[in-house]
Design a protein around this motif. Sequence first.
Motif, PDB file in Angstrom:
ATOM      1  N   ALA A   1       3.061   1.683   0.374  1.00 48.31           N
ATOM      2  CA  ALA A   1       2.967   2.686   1.617  1.00 48.31           C
ATOM      3  C   ALA A   1       2.536   2.037   3.073  1.00 48.31           C
ATOM      4  O   ALA A   1       2.703   2.573   3.988  1.00 48.31           O
ATOM      5  CB  ALA A   1       1.348   3.994   1.389  1.00 48.31           C
ATOM      6  N   ALA A   2       1.861   0.833   2.923  1.00 48.36           N
ATOM      7  CA  ALA A   2       1.337   0.394   4.081  1.00 48.36           C
ATOM      8  C   ALA A   2       2.925  -0.274   5.398  1.00 48.36           C
ATOM      9  O   ALA A   2       2.996   0.192   6.636  1.00 48.36           O
ATOM     10  CB  ALA A   2       0.669  -0.586   3.939  1.00 48.36           C
ATOM     11  N   GLU A   3       3.546  -0.722   4.598  1.00 50.36           N
ATOM     12  CA  GLU A   3       4.991  -1.177   5.071  1.00 50.36           C
ATOM     13  C   GLU A   3       5.937  -0.062   5.905  1.00 50.36           C
ATOM     14  O   GLU A   3       6.136  -0.411   6.284  1.00 50.36           O
ATOM     15  CB  GLU A   3       4.808  -1.897   3.840  1.00 50.36           C
ATOM     16  CG  GLU A   3       6.572  -2.323   4.357  1.00 50.36           C
ATOM     17  CD  GLU A   3       6.414  -3.553   5.694  1.00 50.36           C
ATOM     18  OE1 GLU A   3       5.379  -3.969   5.920  1.00 50.36           O
ATOM     19  OE2 GLU A   3       7.546  -3.772   6.363  1.00 50.36           O
ATOM     20  N   ALA A   4       6.122   0.832   4.875  1.00 50.18           N
ATOM     21  CA  ALA A   4       6.338   2.173   5.366  1.00 50.18           C
ATOM     22  C   ALA A   4       5.575   2.654   6.667  1.00 50.18           C
ATOM     23  O   ALA A   4       6.791   3.448   7.651  1.00 50.18           O
ATOM     24  CB  ALA A   4       6.445   3.359   4.389  1.00 50.18           C
ATOM     25  N   PHE A   5       4.711   2.323   6.582  1.00 49.62           N
ATOM     26  CA  PHE A   5       3.596   3.526   7.752  1.00 49.62           C
ATOM     27  C   PHE A   5       4.301   2.521   8.972  1.00 49.62           C
ATOM     28  O   PHE A   5       4.418   2.926  10.053  1.00 49.62           O
ATOM     29  CB  PHE A   5       2.350   3.401   7.491  1.00 49.62           C
ATOM     30  CG  PHE A   5       1.183   3.845   8.181  1.00 49.62           C
ATOM     31  CD1 PHE A   5       1.717   5.418   8.756  1.00 49.62           C
ATOM     32  CD2 PHE A   5      -0.026   3.862   8.450  1.00 49.62           C
ATOM     33  CE1 PHE A   5       0.982   6.507   9.261  1.00 49.62           C
ATOM     34  CE2 PHE A   5      -0.610   4.844   9.576  1.00 49.62           C
ATOM     35  CZ  PHE A   5       0.168   5.712   9.971  1.00 49.62           C
ATOM     36  N   CYS A   6       3.402   1.366   8.838  1.00 49.79           N
ATOM     37  CA  CYS A   6       3.255  -0.112   9.708  1.00 49.79           C
ATOM     38  C   CYS A   6       4.011  -1.702   9.961  1.00 49.79           C
ATOM     39  O   CYS A   6       4.616  -1.861  10.829  1.00 49.79           O
ATOM     40  CB  CYS A   6       1.344   0.095  10.629  1.00 49.79           C
ATOM     41  SG  CYS A   6       1.053   0.003   8.704  1.00 49.79           S
ATOM     42  N   HIS A   7       5.126  -1.429   9.319  1.00 47.42           N
ATOM     43  CA  HIS A   7       6.633  -2.302   9.633  1.00 47.42           C
ATOM     44  C   HIS A   7       5.408  -3.580   9.881  1.00 47.42           C
ATOM     45  O   HIS A   7       5.995  -4.560  10.519  1.00 47.42           O
ATOM     46  CB  HIS A   7       6.929  -1.965  10.159  1.00 47.42           C
ATOM     47  CG  HIS A   7       7.223  -0.676  10.155  1.00 47.42           C
ATOM     48  ND1 HIS A   7       8.370  -0.492   8.687  1.00 47.42           N
ATOM     49  CD2 HIS A   7       8.027   0.493  10.915  1.00 47.42           C
ATOM     50  CE1 HIS A   7       8.655   1.462   8.873  1.00 47.42           C
ATOM     51  NE2 HIS A   7       8.160   1.516   9.908  1.00 47.42           N
ATOM     52  N   ALA A   8       4.345  -4.255   8.764  1.00 43.31           N
ATOM     53  CA  ALA A   8       3.954  -4.886   8.706  1.00 43.31           C
ATOM     54  C   ALA A   8       3.987  -6.609   8.938  1.00 43.31           C
ATOM     55  O   ALA A   8       4.094  -7.401   8.262  1.00 43.31           O
ATOM     56  CB  ALA A   8       2.471  -5.108   8.284  1.00 43.31           C
ATOM     57  N   GLY A   9       5.530  -5.984   7.879  1.00 38.98           N
ATOM     58  CA  GLY A   9       6.502  -6.848   7.425  1.00 38.98           C
ATOM     59  C   GLY A   9       5.680  -7.635   6.098  1.00 38.98           C
ATOM     60  O   GLY A   9       6.042  -8.886   5.459  1.00 38.98           O
ATOM     61  N   TYR A  10       4.930  -7.273   5.536  1.00 38.41           N
ATOM     62  CA  TYR A  10       4.754  -7.184   4.585  1.00 38.41           C
ATOM     63  C   TYR A  10       6.247  -7.491   2.761  1.00 38.41           C
ATOM     64  O   TYR A  10       6.629  -6.756   3.042  1.00 38.41           O
ATOM     65  CB  TYR A  10       3.890  -6.150   2.978  1.00 38.41           C
ATOM     66  CG  TYR A  10       2.704  -5.886   4.003  1.00 38.41           C
ATOM     67  CD1 TYR A  10       1.856  -6.558   5.237  1.00 38.41           C
ATOM     68  CD2 TYR A  10       1.310  -5.125   3.602  1.00 38.41           C
ATOM     69  CE1 TYR A  10       0.931  -6.716   5.460  1.00 38.41           C
ATOM     70  CE2 TYR A  10       0.076  -4.323   4.174  1.00 38.41           C
ATOM     71  CZ  TYR A  10      -0.089  -4.928   5.522  1.00 38.41           C
ATOM     72  OH  TYR A  10      -1.060  -5.027   5.376  1.00 38.41           O
ATOM     73  N   PRO A  11       6.211  -8.016   2.219  1.00 32.39           N
ATOM     74  CA  PRO A  11       7.111  -8.738   0.946  1.00 32.39           C
ATOM     75  C   PRO A  11       6.893  -7.234  -0.056  1.00 32.39           C
ATOM     76  O   PRO A  11       5.926  -6.724  -0.031  1.00 32.39           O
ATOM     77  CB  PRO A  11       6.536  -9.151   0.054  1.00 32.39           C
ATOM     78  CG  PRO A  11       5.182  -9.772   0.405  1.00 32.39           C
ATOM     79  CD  PRO A  11       4.425  -9.076   1.590  1.00 32.39           C
ATOM     80  N   LEU A  12       8.037  -6.786  -1.027  1.00 35.15           N
ATOM     81  CA  LEU A  12       7.965  -5.715  -0.975  1.00 35.15           C
ATOM     82  C   LEU A  12       8.840  -5.622  -2.418  1.00 35.15           C
ATOM     83  O   LEU A  12       8.396  -4.753  -3.388  1.00 35.15           O
ATOM     84  CB  LEU A  12       9.303  -4.597  -0.876  1.00 35.15           C
ATOM     85  CG  LEU A  12       8.750  -3.413   0.852  1.00 35.15           C
ATOM     86  CD1 LEU A  12       9.467  -2.849   1.422  1.00 35.15           C
ATOM     87  CD2 LEU A  12       7.520  -3.181   0.264  1.00 35.15           C
TER      88      LEU A  12
END
Lengths: 495, 406
Positions: free
Chosen positions: A270-281
């Motif tokens: 959810a966070a990655e989709a929201f702000c593209h922080a570069g979190y591994p998926l």
Amino acid sequence: MKMPAPDEAVLARRDELIVALQAIVPGEGVITDDMELSVYESDGLTAYRQRPMAAVLPETVDQISRILQLCGEFGCKIVPRGAGTSLSGGALPVADGIVLGLGKFNRVLEIDYDNRCAVVQPGVTNLGITNAVSSNGFYYAPDPSSQIACSIGGNVAENAGGVHCLKYGLTANNVLGVELVLMNGDVMRLGGKHLDAEGYDLLGILTGSEGLLGIITEVTVRILKSPETARALLIGFPTIEAAGECVGSVINAGIIPGGMEMMDRYAIEAAEAFCHAGYPLDVEALLIVELDGPEVEVDYLIAEVERMATECGAVNVRASTSEEERMTFWAGRKAAFPAVGRLSPDYYCMDGTIPRYQLPVVLRRIAELSEHYGLRVANVFHAGDGNLHPLILYDANNPGELEKTEEFGAEILKLCVEVGGVLTGEHGVGVEKRDLMETMFDEDDLKHQQRVKCAFDPDSILNPGKMFPVLHRCAELGRVHVHQGQHRFPDIPRF
Amino acid sequence: MNDMIKPADQDQVREAVSWALAENKTFEVRGMGSKLTLGRPLADIPVLDLSEFSGVSLYEPGELVLTAGAGTPISEIENLLSENTQRLAFEPLDMAAVLGAQPGAGTLGGVIACNLAGPRRISAGAARDHILGVKGVSGRGEAFKSGGRVVKNVTGYDMSKLMTGAYGTLGALTEITLKVLPRPQKAWTVLLMGLDDATAIKALAQAAGSSHEVSGLAHLPEDAAARSGVSYVQSAGAAVTAIRVEGPGPSVEHRVASLRNELSAFGKLEELHSHNSAMLWREIRDVQLLPADDQLWRFSVTPSKAADVAQHMRREVPGIKTMYDWAGGLIWLSMPPREDAGHEIVRAAIRDVGGHAMLIRADAKVRGQVPVFQPQAKAVADLSRRIKEALDPHGIFNSGRMVEGL
């Protein structure tokens, strides 16, 4: 959720009360218009709403003292309100009461760098304190995620925490003094620029008392020099267990990071989709570990934590190399609530604390409950101190879904208590967890707490319907049961 | 010899209180009795001895939590933590040197009842900042508990903090849960030599306002320094101002170097390392650097005003000796014995400064006559009485230890 039945006699005297309030607070300080009152009918826990009889926005301590005495005479309840960001319904109005807004107490009164403290009015925002001292390189350490909006008075009432509190403590550990008005009109100072109280720790009992004891009109807080530098690690793990093990390794190695946050797969996505922080998926758990201090210390500890993470089976480790990158790491975590909120019309944020080693068990049970209730959950976790925030996704427009969500939330909190934890780590009991208090405390525990309440507010005028599931009258609580001739005392060893 | 009652479990404490309520008796609450002379003297009343509540029942280093009986010797807890490279970060002072008790004596319950804290108070907080939960029995003869065993908890009122520093006047604690913290790798101390009190307080304020996370900020006037067992401090022949830095090795070295640089304008600087550093802070913590037979006062004041307060006292009372901790926020002050312990002068010295003072050491007769604790504003005193009444309405526990009738 049931609030105490409104007192019809008080409701009937609304006009009279308003006239009397207007005599104390002139001008536009007494809000009675239905439209304008709607602003005050809810706080951060938006599922619950209640229109108060009036909202009053005093500007002086004397006005507050007189309002309290007046309301005492009328038997009119008072719900104190800072910025209204409570997530537990701490500022939810009652029908037969007024809201006492502290918004006009919004000045920074003194900054005392020699004694490393700031004296502010309760309506100053949490971030406002840091902003007032940042030009000199200082800051106020507790950082609840609502810090842009939430007021320091509310922070004291709720004993607010935040990401930094693992290392720097909660509000209680960072407040030096307050000015307080009691229901009998007494104005008093507790603490000041010195450390610790000269008698009972009244400041300690006030902090986290959720607006049930008195009205805070001034706060003295400790300010700290900002660390020279801060760096963060972003670490992905294939399992929740591995992430938990890494957190344990860090603490067992004697490292107390400035922040240590965990997110589960759903929260990461959810966070990655929201702000593209570069979190591994491709991971089940993500850990953000922030180290702060002098550069040489931070670099040393970053390397230590990196090594531990790898040993615990981390599949993805990145250390921030710039302030910008560090902020990006945090962006996703800080936006986790709205990010999750985007996936669903409504979400309900829970706040239990557990012994950290129980995390895998608790998350497994939450997943089972999620399936049982048919409601999705994302988990974010202040990993260092065991404070878990499950976010339950629901749609209030579906009949019965809010009730189902509440039930699910209650099950999660009961689970926290069952594994050795507590109902709330930082959001407060409020109305939300009021009816669960008995899972943690027995009747005598709660009666002792209420007796303390009686010492401050004998007629239960302040914030009724919050924190305590059963309201006892102070006179009834005051009785002492003497068991004449019934004691088995002679059995106890005597010397 | 007064009655001594030694309950073995919480039910027996409840029975003891029921008995006291029925028989109109009151108790002196006691652990190891190491601080009996602290506070106002109590009449010859039955003793409620809690030393049976001894032992650590839960210790999870990784969770930073420890639960122990209130009667557990504090030395036992400190040794256990030390074996796991952890500690009580609030650095409870051992009052033996001050009160003439056996060094190392004292229980966890006593530390909590007196809210003891050492030099690290400035960075880590006092005992009240580390208490997570309590179990106990109130003056109503009912068991109660508060808090929990996790480090982050806002469920219900923080009764644990209320009990901390209440000198046993609100209830008998039987079990206490604390937050514990890692012990850092290294502790060094920067020394500034030959500063007068006012200048020293300025230097300490500068160090406190730096980003170096200092964990000790003390100033020893020349005669206090001369009493130190650290030969370097003892032979300084001048006042010694001490600043402690703790943390990982490389960090301590870096911060000490930075502090030396930033404080160079204050004159001559030295360093103490591991053993000597630890010894000096123990002496400061336990107030071993003032005359042992004098009356002793403890001031908690606005730090920047410390030198003024001491100056005021010196002007009014001959033979005053002082040492400063907490960047000036804590003043230990000894004076040759006086019948009134100079209490009116003490209160006058801090009237406009903000803070409080407590008479720590004096004859029972003196402690029975002068206000040992800082007299409170009426509204605060009234509220304190209502709280006492709420939890101990018949004054079963330590009544009069702090204030008459409380």
